[in-house]
Design an enzyme around this catalytic site. Structure first.
Site, PDB file in Angstrom:
ATOM      1  N   ARG A  58     -52.799   0.194  30.399  1.00  0.00           N
ATOM      2  CA  ARG A  58     -51.540   0.909  30.605  1.00  0.00           C
ATOM      3  C   ARG A  58     -51.222   0.861  32.082  1.00  0.00           C
ATOM      4  NH1 ARG A  58     -53.257   3.714  34.043  1.00  0.00           N
ATOM      5  NH2 ARG A  58     -51.216   4.660  34.174  1.00  0.00           N
ATOM      6  N   GLY A  59     -50.046   1.401  32.431  1.00  0.00           N
ATOM      7  CA  GLY A  59     -49.552   1.230  33.788  1.00  0.00           C
ATOM      8  C   GLY A  59     -48.673  -0.018  33.787  1.00  0.00           C
ATOM      9  N   ALA A  60     -47.446   0.131  34.310  1.00  0.00           N
ATOM     10  CA  ALA A  60     -46.450  -0.931  34.120  1.00  0.00           C
ATOM     11  C   ALA A  60     -46.908  -2.319  34.593  1.00  0.00           C
ATOM     12  CB  ALA A  60     -45.153  -0.510  34.806  1.00  0.00           C
ATOM     13  N   ARG A  95     -44.751  -1.873  23.763  1.00  0.00           N
ATOM     14  CA  ARG A  95     -44.333  -0.610  24.404  1.00  0.00           C
ATOM     15  C   ARG A  95     -42.929  -0.844  24.959  1.00  0.00           C
ATOM     16  NH1 ARG A  95     -48.260   2.761  28.129  1.00  0.00           N
ATOM     17  NH2 ARG A  95     -46.891   4.425  27.423  1.00  0.00           N
ATOM     18  N   GLN A 197     -53.561  11.031  32.287  1.00  0.00           N
ATOM     19  CA  GLN A 197     -53.830   9.904  33.192  1.00  0.00           C
ATOM     20  C   GLN A 197     -54.329  10.407  34.556  1.00  0.00           C
ATOM     21  OE1 GLN A 197     -51.157  10.084  31.202  1.00  0.00           O
ATOM     22  NE2 GLN A 197     -50.383   8.073  30.643  1.00  0.00           N
ATOM     23  N   ASP A 238     -41.995   2.905  35.754  1.00  0.00           N
ATOM     24  CA  ASP A 238     -42.080   1.961  34.638  1.00  0.00           C
ATOM     25  C   ASP A 238     -40.828   1.111  34.559  1.00  0.00           C
ATOM     26  OD1 ASP A 238     -43.978   4.308  33.875  1.00  0.00           O
ATOM     27  OD2 ASP A 238     -44.616   2.532  32.760  1.00  0.00           O
ATOM     28  N   ASN A 248     -40.136   7.007  34.699  1.00  0.00           N
ATOM     29  CA  ASN A 248     -41.576   7.092  34.957  1.00  0.00           C
ATOM     30  C   ASN A 248     -42.170   8.167  34.055  1.00  0.00           C
ATOM     31  OD1 ASN A 248     -43.883   6.169  36.482  1.00  0.00           O
ATOM     32  ND2 ASN A 248     -43.890   8.142  37.496  1.00  0.00           N
ATOM     33  N   LYS A 249     -43.469   8.314  34.156  1.00  0.00           N
ATOM     34  CA  LYS A 249     -44.229   9.222  33.298  1.00  0.00           C
ATOM     35  C   LYS A 249     -43.573  10.599  33.208  1.00  0.00           C
ATOM     36  CE  LYS A 249     -46.997   8.441  31.335  1.00  0.00           C
ATOM     37  NZ  LYS A 249     -46.780   8.043  29.924  1.00  0.00           N
TER      38      LYS A 249
HETATM   39  C1  RUB Z   1     -47.833   4.881  33.400  1.00  0.00           C
HETATM   40  C2  RUB Z   1     -46.894   5.468  34.353  1.00  0.00           C
HETATM   41  C3  RUB Z   1     -47.063   5.038  35.753  1.00  0.00           C
HETATM   42  C4  RUB Z   1     -46.173   3.845  35.867  1.00  0.00           C
HETATM   43  C5  RUB Z   1     -45.989   3.408  37.249  1.00  0.00           C
HETATM   44  O1  RUB Z   1     -47.539   5.278  32.081  1.00  0.00           O
HETATM   45  O2  RUB Z   1     -45.972   6.168  34.045  1.00  0.00           O
HETATM   46  O3  RUB Z   1     -46.648   6.042  36.626  1.00  0.00           O
HETATM   47  O4  RUB Z   1     -46.674   2.803  35.063  1.00  0.00           O
HETATM   48  O5  RUB Z   1     -47.149   3.183  37.929  1.00  0.00           O
HETATM   49  P1  RUB Z   1     -48.548   4.931  30.927  1.00  0.00           P
HETATM   50  P2  RUB Z   1     -47.575   1.719  38.177  1.00  0.00           P
HETATM   51  O6  RUB Z   1     -49.873   5.474  31.344  1.00  0.00           O
HETATM   52  O7  RUB Z   1     -47.946   5.614  29.740  1.00  0.00           O
HETATM   53  O8  RUB Z   1     -48.547   3.429  30.818  1.00  0.00           O
HETATM   54  O9  RUB Z   1     -46.340   1.069  38.727  1.00  0.00           O
HETATM   55  O10 RUB Z   1     -48.681   1.729  39.150  1.00  0.00           O
HETATM   56  O11 RUB Z   1     -47.990   1.304  36.824  1.00  0.00           O
END
Ligand code: RUB
Length: 340
Positions: A58-60, A95, A197, A238, A248-249
């Site tokens: 996870r994480g974009a 997703r 998270q 995201d 975002n989250k």
């Molecule tokens: C992850 C989330 C992170 C974003 C951005 O959501 O919201 O804040 O992905 O961070 P999930 P980054 O855990 O539901 O995937 O750009 O570092 O991913």
């Protein structure tokens, strides 16, 4: 060491979230952290897509990298155009909110559709993310040094560190470096209900790196800000739409409103692959609704009445006007339009 080789070798504090090994996508299983550091091997495009849905990865940006390798798997598995496209559609739906998933599929669609060319392009996406992370950390720290009071505290939300990306992270990459440069003295991590998270991943990563931090309940961030010692709030994204809205989250919007009230700079850190110039504003973005069980339970234990109904949006939209600065690998600006 070539850029592509770096994808397998982060430092000992930061295991790689995604690796490619002979047709297999190896994912650090983020559902099991911090108790267990185990890996899941996905041998097919369907297995990788399902792992994205289940939040093994996870994480974009990490989702984007995993999706790029999954496209290579699809090409290896399916010889007819129809079956290949069906597999890509399945992957695209894994997703809906993080635009990096669709971006990776669309980027690879522009390559010659051979396994060799697609793998090269996927490795390039992975390597570019590592470089972008470091550039954003440098740019974000330079901005904090110029605009924020030194030696104060920072707040972050969700997890935007090493295992959300290919490299050192986005917002957490900035904050880890800011701590090392003594620009901030402590990082507050929101626990980030319902998936936790912050509690499970951000606090773990900060502890591994020996960084002074405090884990707080999401509802505590306002009172931390009111304490008057917070210099900056930094989050990832995201998706950033053409007008600068940030998806975002869930809980990011609350933080941004509170930051405005307290006059605290609100920084959004994300690579160009997160910027969606095809979508005008956050109102047009599909917000992923996740399983009610995430809200109804804590650590697998149900704590709610049997007949309670749940809403569980995974993301929210923070309007552009609440954002002080966007940091991408191309620069730091209060206008996302100039970072193209
Ligand atoms: C992850 C989330 C992170 C974003 C951005 O959501 O919201 O804040 O992905 O961070 P999930 P980054 O855990 O539901 O995937 O750009 O570092 O991913």
């Amino acid at each position: 060491m070539g850029a592509a080789d770096m994808t397998e070798s982060k430092n000992q504090h930061e295991p790689a979230a995604v690796a490619w090994r002979d047709g297999v996508v190896r994912l650090l299983d983020q559902r099991k952290l911090p108790r267990e550091e185990v890996y899941l091997d996905c041998a097919t495009v369907e297995a990788t897509a399902d792992a994205i849905t289940a939040m093994v990865v996870r994480g974009a940006p990490a989702i984007g990298i995993a999706a790029a390798y999954a496209v290579v798997q699809a090409r290896q598995q399916y010889l007819t155009q129809q079956a290949y496209q069906q597999a890509l559609a399945y992957l695209r739906a894994a997703r809906p909110t993080a635009v990096n998933l669709a971006w990776a599929i669309d980027t690879l669609a522009q390559q010659p559709q051979t396994v060799k060319a697609l793998l090269l392009a996927a490795k390039q996406i992975h390597a570019d993310d590592i470089t972008a992370n470091q550039t954003m950390a440098d740019l974000g720290c330079a901005w904090i040094e110029k605009h924020c009071q030194p030696g104060r505290q920072a707040i972050t939300h969700c997890h935007t560190g090493a295992i959300a990306t290919g490299g050192i992270g986005t917002a957490l990459g900035v904050l880890k470096q800011a701590y090392r440069q003594q620009l901030v003295s402590r990082i507050y991590a929101d626990e980030t209900r319902p998936w936790l998270q912050g509690a499970r991943l951000t606090a773990w990563e900060l502890a591994k790196n020996g960084i002074e931090h405090r884990l707080i309940a999401d509802s505590a961030s306002g009172s931390v800000m009111a304490g008057g010692k917070v210099a900056v709030i930094a989050v990832g994204a995201d998706r950033i739409t053409a007008n600068g809205d940030v998806i975002n989250k869930i809980g990011t919007y609350n933080l941004a409103v509170l930051a405005k009230y307290h006059g605290i700079p609100f920084m959004v850190v994300a690579p160009q692959s997160t910027v969606d110039r095809q979508t005008a504003s956050g109102a047009e973005v599909e917000i992923e609704q996740r399983d009610a069980a995430e809200v109804l339970t804590v650590a697998g234990q149900r704590h709610t009445a049997d007949n309670s109904k749940v809403e569980n949006p995974a993301f929210d939209v923070t309007p552009a006007e609440l954002i002080s600065v966007y940091v991408t690998e191309l620069g730091a600006s209060d206008d996302i339009g100039v970072l193209a």
